[in-house]
Write an enzyme that holds these catalytic residues in place. Structure first.
Site, mmCIF file in Angstrom:
data_model
loop_
_atom_site.group_PDB
_atom_site.id
_atom_site.type_symbol
_atom_site.label_atom_id
_atom_site.label_comp_id
_atom_site.label_asym_id
_atom_site.label_seq_id
_atom_site.Cartn_x
_atom_site.Cartn_y
_atom_site.Cartn_z
ATOM 1 N N LYS A 1 0.869 -1.164 0.000
ATOM 2 C CA LYS A 1 0.000 0.000 0.000
ATOM 3 C C LYS A 1 0.907 1.215 0.000
ATOM 4 O O LYS A 1 1.827 1.322 0.821
ATOM 5 C CB LYS A 1 -0.897 -0.003 1.238
ATOM 6 C CG LYS A 1 -2.131 0.830 1.041
ATOM 7 C CD LYS A 1 -3.173 0.535 2.096
ATOM 8 C CE LYS A 1 -4.275 1.567 2.033
ATOM 9 N NZ LYS A 1 -5.172 1.391 3.196
ATOM 10 N N SER B 1 -1.189 -1.009 -4.353
ATOM 11 C CA SER B 1 -2.343 -0.120 -4.482
ATOM 12 C C SER B 1 -2.045 1.180 -3.760
ATOM 13 O O SER B 1 -1.381 1.192 -2.729
ATOM 14 C CB SER B 1 -3.601 -0.786 -3.926
ATOM 15 O OG SER B 1 -3.576 -0.794 -2.531
#
Lengths: 384, 384, 384, 384
Positions: C176, C246
């Site tokens: 992330k 992401s």
């Protein structure tokens, strides 16, 4: 140029992208001379983006219909008539055709039986149409100065063809311009040249932008020395308030249609324009209306509605992400393309003013008006 | 009821569905008393259809924020504050919150330091807010006469709570109503009852429709004997010009908020409304404006813009497929939901009038105004 | 590290983005220890693009639920549990949560009453989870070498935390990573620095790309000297076959979770992976299956279906515009975002193989597998 | 019927809905005899829903091309060639044409120079094509028993035309059927008749459904007494596993094309089918493959890929909202039409099996296979 001409505008409904019924009927009733048609602008109901097949379907149907009605060869029609299809009838926009005719004015100014074709008195400026084309561009010229400069020349040629001497009498310039394909880029590379962009989709914006800047040059809206390749699609402060440009794959030159007013014509129509500063700028519409003898208000939406023959406007989301200080969400919506939101918005603003949804609102407004705004032109029947 | 009350309306921007910054700041600045908040209406940026998660996210964020600011329990806030989220900011609509407060008017009518809370002179009708709820409905009552009749009763109760005696002083009635789920339908079936529709999505329309008809009954817009179960969502000729209803899964009763004007209040605001006959009906907006002492035109869009505190309207595509005789394509577009087109259109029409995009335009207008039209309400600051 | 640990994976259905019922029930049944949760990966039903609010709603709901269930502070949960929401359940993909737990293995390897928590025999490599974070990045470091290099360091740290010594035992690395905002770009500019891109949306791709390249470096998939700033998001030949990255707005560092197999763990699960060369590459799935003791075919879709605990894959449209020589239309569709088409396609391909639609297929695959392909990881229950 | 015939299938790529280049080239190379074409099935790249203009554009382009290539009149081509356009290439589906030819078999079974046209040995069943049409329907017959019964008769007629005696030798029945328009409904009302539905969009489903039930009757898949008007589009338990029906506005009769195997033909192709129980049912594909001498697996996706000439399947979301117990979100997505999700999913499942995206996956599967499933047919080149 000695015989006075007259221009006609017909706004016809379309029940589908390939519905030419209203055109056929208007020809049957003698209202349209199919051999006099010089251009058809169409608002079709696709998404107005990459995969909009309503435009191609409409062009096919219109070409075949005009060829049949005018008993002309299909290729001839394709060459002599400009077809400009703008996809996207978001909000309440209504699919329709704007059919432009140029005829010779009747010799004797007898009392007209049919108001639409009635000649104006001599010396009064009325709607004038002129067309011109640039030479074909090389791929590396698209979206750059050569395209802008030759477009400017062609605008001047179209003005001469229309008998318009003063740029202030030009109110709307429609340009159809080319785009880059993989093959065209490869061809340029093969000659050792680079191109404005290697993204074929972006090339549409560059071509529209350079073409609009060419119009701005021609009309004196910007100075020639203000312009260079690096400003195309980057310097939003440079724009034309009268250009409407659209890119297509089927041509390599720019096709220009100038709409203005000229005392050499005997049309029953006049044209005016305004420049919307943002999507809500109805004062600019008022300016356009005033220049054709109309004004906003209840009368325009009521009995005056008949006097408006066509409304043409450009729409784009403001890149700031806001309108008059309020955030809009057009640029962040991954479900609906931003240009669709923008057409819906400007279509709604104008529909409220005109009480009418047959409005030619198109997207892709690079250098066509200020950021978030754009030109709006009104063609009106002259007051009786 | 002896102490005079005052109602406040705050229109706050939202940079995301869960952005409560403006609310927090207004509380910090002392402009909003978080314990006085009775309702928040929100325009959020989802699709306004089935899978719109912006509404849930907004409700969560607002509830938590108000509980924190007011130092109240979350459940208490959920019970005492009405949260009505309308998804869909198509075209140029701007996400925003409308925060409604009810406070006791200051005892001594001293010169107000802060204009927003300044009391009106005695006897002048100003903005009044009343809320009421119906008993919980059985599943088989939703979308049918029991829902309509009890909604009518609750509207009267809310009017009494607001100190409004005459239905002509009611200008906007927000109703939040339940919907059917699989489980609720099964429960009715288990008792041998059928339901208005077995389609859970359609049940939202039935619930909104019956609720709007209840408002129409309460306000005398339709006669009680004109109504029966079979007319709900079928007879478009029956409608309220002041109802705005929305369905949610989290309740089984109808929650009603009435906005009107009452001389028993000391608010700095007044409210008025008009009924748009179709999506382009700006004359109805003029009616609404006139009743709050404003009028359409350049002044409203300019200096007068500040006087408008809130605009609330409903939007739906006309089922005829046309607006003023021109075809629209909203109902045939399988890419964009018809209600999204309709909000974009009405949003554009109103944005042109108000020079403003913070407009609470919501969809789902069953029996809320005529086909293709709908109510429009304006809350304005009173003239100084 | 002395006490052996075990990792658990729970695949739970979600009936809405904020539906945590299955999580609550699993805790109530004693199957999940809420204090042992280290990560939740969620497939939510938004559009997976810019305006996907299902992700935010899900994260809110999960955080509150875990805090409540674990009786922990909300901030603590936010700090200690990784929440990675992937929007987009196109085609038949089913919204679900993957809940990862890390527990100490039971001291005595008694016969397990409940197979899910049964310890593996000593010395057999089983599922191991390790987490690590990088220092916070400066805006100008995002999408560039510093982000890649420090991600590589953090992958190594996470491997150490997981007790994995050999990079070949790493099968999936979830990262992330941050993105650029207007404010962050301004902050860099204020210090005289430029940034990888001034387009905030594109910055997500740059951050994902640089992070994936960091994983590739750490795992020896590319050489350090093959990499420089100019190759990020440009040289598609450089990629990791095990990274899934992401970008989110809420952090400035990279959070890394490594999934692999380690003999130091006593899990009842193992993990394997393959690299899909294109969207149809089911042979890569076979590779992944083989490494966890399974194979494609009717048995996998039937009785073997229970052995598969999780499937994680990346999907992106091939930039060539073709798959195995056949044109696709994903990149030309202005109604549906290309990444949505890609998830639907890869989701369908995998659903046919697994007979299952609870598949964690996510988009945004910059440098995560070859153009048009991507990593696919399978977590399986060990054979009895 | 004395001269043996042979059927050919050509799968041709399309770079746009109006791209007929591959067709023209195949004719130029002598591979296609334009006068022998009996049908073109096309997968085009519109949305496959109401406003899909790619279908009309494709039909126009194909008709004009075949008329030109075959030197036939446009009307003759329109009458003699079936054009069935299925919009929607979601996921990875690739736009393509399936061109079907029927020729007389060469007199002498000499060694074929070109494998595609090589005759089969006598007595071996090979691909057979038969066409038939029903009489024109009255509007009130559409979607009801008369349409079903006469479709059944026409299927039998088409079987006879194809020389197929046993219904088990029929593997795919394509039906093109009419729909209701406002005018057609009014015409029925004028004669005092009601219609199956007054919703013109829903009438497409009713017409497809009744037509599919007619096929089921003809093929003995359901009993005649199992059927009545009330079951059309309501009793999902009744269906054909071999029907594929599509509705169009341009006809009032049903046009039927039967594909089967017959020993009276000398084709180089055979056809088989399976019935997918749900969208993931690859075992049904295996059944279809087995019946044409192929099997799933790496060989099919590799060297065997050339043996597959065409794959035809239907796709629809399961109305239960779930696939194998897992929730899907197709029916709740207001941004992407459910049929688009379903095509993407089934397209992905089949693409994984075939290693191929030129798959004719179409939607609108009323009574064509079980809920959420549908027929899948494979046309294969016979083993050498």
């Amino acid at each position: 140029m000695n015989t006075p001409r007259l221009a006609l505008v017909h706004r016809l409904p379309a029940s589908a992208p390939d519905d030419v019924t209203a055109l056929v009927q208007a020809v049957d009733r003698g209202e349209i001379d199919p051999r006099a048609i010089v251009a058809v602008l169409g608002k079709t109901e696709g998404n107005g983006c990459v995969n909009d097949f309503s435009r191609g379907l409409a062009t096919q149907a219109l070409k075949h219909a005009i060829a049949r009605l005018a008993r002309r060869d299909l290729d001839e029609v394709a060459r002599d008539v400009a077809f400009v299809m703008s996809g996207g009838t978001e909000g309440g926009l209504s699919p329709h055709w704007l059919v432009f005719e140029v005829r010779n004015a009747p010799a004797a100014p007898a009392a007209p039986a049919e108001p639409e074709t009635g000649p104006a008195a001599e010396g009064v400026p009325t709607l004038a149409i002129g067309v011109a084309i640039t030479p074909a561009f090389l791929p590396e010229e698209i979206g750059r100065m050569p395209q802008a400069l030759r477009t400017a020349d062609a605008v001047h040629a179209a003005m001469r063809a229309a008998g318009i001497a003063d740029v202030r009498d030009v109110h709307y310039v429609q340009v159809k311009c080319p785009l880059l394909t993989r093959a065209r880029i490869a061809q340029a590379h093969g000659r050792g040249r680079d191109v404005a962009t290697e993204d074929t989709y972006l090339s549409m914006g560059y071509s529209r932008g350079a073409s609009a800047l060419g119009v701005a040059l021609a009309l004196g809206e910007i100075a020639a020395d203000a312009l260079d390749d690096a400003r195309v699609c980057r310097d939003a402060g440079l724009y034309s308030g009268r250009a409407s440009t659209s890119a297509g794959i089927e041509l390599m030159e720019n096709q220009i249609m100038v709409l203005g007013n000229s005392a050499a014509w005997r049309s029953d129509y006049i044209v005016g324009h305004g420049v919307m500063r943002d999507a809500l700028d109805v004062d600019a519409v008022d300016t356009a209306l005033a220049s054709v003898g109309l004004r906003m208000g209840g009368e325009l939406r009521g009995s005056g509605r008949e006097r408006v023959a066509a409304v043409l406007a450009k729409a784009e989301p403001s890149q700031t992400g806001a309108i008059r200080g309020r955030r809009h969400t057009m640029l962040d919506d991954s479900d609906i393309h931003a240009s669709r939101h923008a057409r819906a918005l400007v279509g709604g603003v104008l529909a409220g003013v005109f009480g009418e949804t047959q409005l030619f609102v198109s997207g892709g407004a690079e250098h066509q008006g200020p950021d978030g705004g754009g030109p709006v032109a009104v063609i009106a029947r002259r007051a009786p």
